[in-house]
Design a protein around this motif. Sequence first.
Motif, short mmCIF file in Angstrom:
data_model
loop_
_atom_site.label_atom_id
_atom_site.label_comp_id
_atom_site.label_asym_id
_atom_site.label_seq_id
_atom_site.Cartn_x
_atom_site.Cartn_y
_atom_site.Cartn_z
N VAL A 21 0.83 -1.20 0.00
CA VAL A 21 0.00 0.00 0.00
C VAL A 21 0.87 1.25 0.00
O VAL A 21 0.62 2.22 -0.72
CB VAL A 21 -0.95 0.00 1.21
CG1 VAL A 21 -1.67 1.35 1.33
CG2 VAL A 21 -1.96 -1.13 1.10
N SER A 24 2.73 1.62 -3.48
CA SER A 24 1.92 1.50 -4.69
C SER A 24 1.91 2.81 -5.47
O SER A 24 1.91 3.91 -4.89
CB SER A 24 0.48 1.12 -4.32
OG SER A 24 -0.35 1.16 -5.46
N ASP A 26 -0.59 3.49 -7.33
CA ASP A 26 -2.01 3.84 -7.37
C ASP A 26 -2.44 4.40 -6.02
O ASP A 26 -1.95 3.97 -4.97
CB ASP A 26 -2.87 2.61 -7.68
CG ASP A 26 -2.64 2.09 -9.09
OD1 ASP A 26 -2.33 2.91 -9.96
OD2 ASP A 26 -2.78 0.88 -9.30
N ILE A 28 -4.54 4.48 -2.94
CA ILE A 28 -5.33 3.49 -2.21
C ILE A 28 -5.94 4.20 -1.00
O ILE A 28 -5.22 4.70 -0.13
CB ILE A 28 -4.48 2.28 -1.77
CG1 ILE A 28 -3.86 1.62 -3.01
CG2 ILE A 28 -5.33 1.28 -1.00
CD1 ILE A 28 -2.94 0.46 -2.68
N ASN A 41 -2.80 6.54 1.30
CA ASN A 41 -1.39 6.21 1.04
C ASN A 41 -0.67 7.36 0.32
O ASN A 41 -1.30 8.33 -0.13
CB ASN A 41 -1.27 4.89 0.26
CG ASN A 41 -1.64 5.03 -1.21
OD1 ASN A 41 -2.35 5.95 -1.58
ND2 ASN A 41 -1.16 4.11 -2.03
N ALA A 44 -1.97 8.56 -3.01
CA ALA A 44 -3.19 9.37 -2.93
C ALA A 44 -2.81 10.83 -2.68
O ALA A 44 -3.43 11.75 -3.24
CB ALA A 44 -4.10 8.85 -1.82
N SER A 88 -14.07 -2.01 -12.84
CA SER A 88 -13.56 -0.67 -13.18
C SER A 88 -14.70 0.31 -13.38
O SER A 88 -15.68 0.03 -14.07
CB SER A 88 -12.72 -0.75 -14.45
OG SER A 88 -11.57 -1.54 -14.24
N LYS A 106 -11.44 1.19 -8.66
CA LYS A 106 -11.77 -0.19 -8.34
C LYS A 106 -11.95 -0.25 -6.83
O LYS A 106 -11.12 0.25 -6.09
CB LYS A 106 -10.66 -1.14 -8.79
CG LYS A 106 -10.48 -1.17 -10.30
CD LYS A 106 -9.38 -2.14 -10.71
CE LYS A 106 -9.22 -2.15 -12.23
NZ LYS A 106 -8.14 -3.08 -12.66
N SER A 121 -12.50 -0.27 0.46
CA SER A 121 -11.13 0.03 0.06
C SER A 121 -11.16 0.40 -1.42
O SER A 121 -11.64 -0.38 -2.25
CB SER A 121 -10.22 -1.18 0.28
OG SER A 121 -8.92 -0.90 -0.18
N ILE A 123 -9.17 1.77 -4.88
CA ILE A 123 -7.93 1.99 -5.63
C ILE A 123 -8.26 2.93 -6.78
O ILE A 123 -9.19 2.68 -7.55
CB ILE A 123 -7.35 0.67 -6.17
CG1 ILE A 123 -7.02 -0.27 -5.02
CG2 ILE A 123 -6.10 0.94 -7.01
CD1 ILE A 123 -6.55 -1.64 -5.48
N ARG A 125 -6.69 5.27 -10.09
CA ARG A 125 -5.59 5.52 -11.02
C ARG A 125 -6.00 6.66 -11.94
O ARG A 125 -7.07 6.64 -12.55
CB ARG A 125 -5.28 4.27 -11.84
CG ARG A 125 -4.22 4.46 -12.91
CD ARG A 125 -3.87 3.14 -13.57
NE ARG A 125 -3.31 2.20 -12.61
CZ ARG A 125 -2.98 0.95 -12.91
NH1 ARG A 125 -3.19 0.49 -14.13
NH2 ARG A 125 -2.45 0.17 -11.99
#
Length: 282
Positions: A21, A24, A26, A28, A41, A44, A88, A106, A121, A123, A125
């Motif tokens: 996390v 990453s 992305d 999260i 994270n 973000a 997605s 997601k 949770s 995610i 992008r």
Amino acid sequence: SSDITAALSHERALARLAALVEWSNDAIIGIDKDGNISSWNPAAERLFGYPEAEVVGHPYLLLVPPDERMILFDDLVRRARDDDYVGSLETRRRRQDGSVTEVEIKASLIRDESGEPAGVSVIMREIAERKAAEARLRELELRYRTFVEQMPGITYINAATGDAQVMPLVHLHQRMEEWLGYLISEWERDPRFSFQLMHPDDREGVRKHHDETTVSGAPYRAEYRMLAKDGRQIWVRDEAVLVRGDDGEPLYRLGFLFDITDLKRAEAEVTDALAGQLSRCW
């Protein structure tokens, strides 16, 4: 001892998850059952500009543009309730500076010990660059399609086989049906169809030129007759280039066909007229 081993294994798993996390690329984001941000994270922070301390405990609505607030926490929970996962979802989200960016989301449902939804949770992008590239591609495709539709010739793409008699069709302009009276599907079914429609007297010259340009890489230019379904003979000028892959192997031929029947007829009339004048002079 087994309990201790299991506990250590669980802690190591949590540590690995935390590292994933943390590192990453992305964003999260954890959202609790009240719709407030519970975890955030570094990705973000890079995406939205908010430090973790400024968003944790605040509503997820902070990231949602006013005109996008139909897709909220409750909606994510509803989407994920059946299988704990949302596929997605492309939407927009708002940064700290007020700018809005396009993102792909997601989401997975988080359940408590009793199995009830406890949060989500998410995610995220950023896909703004991808969307811009897709828009540019659509514009280029529209320009190409407009160009192809309006030009007097016919575009075609054949898979390169190294054999002039075998030319599997990749693309052929619909206007070819008007020219020769055959359906495009007939070319699609038979890779030898184009060669078979050439006038028998022209085939050897076409085959030879095809082979020479395949080896040399020079542009392909040929004039030959094609046989229409109603028996007519149509003169065409065929101009094509051979497209090769990164390994240098031929991939396909991209070409244009132009109807030069009237030009050939005019040339023949001029030749006949000159021949007639010369015969009278002698």
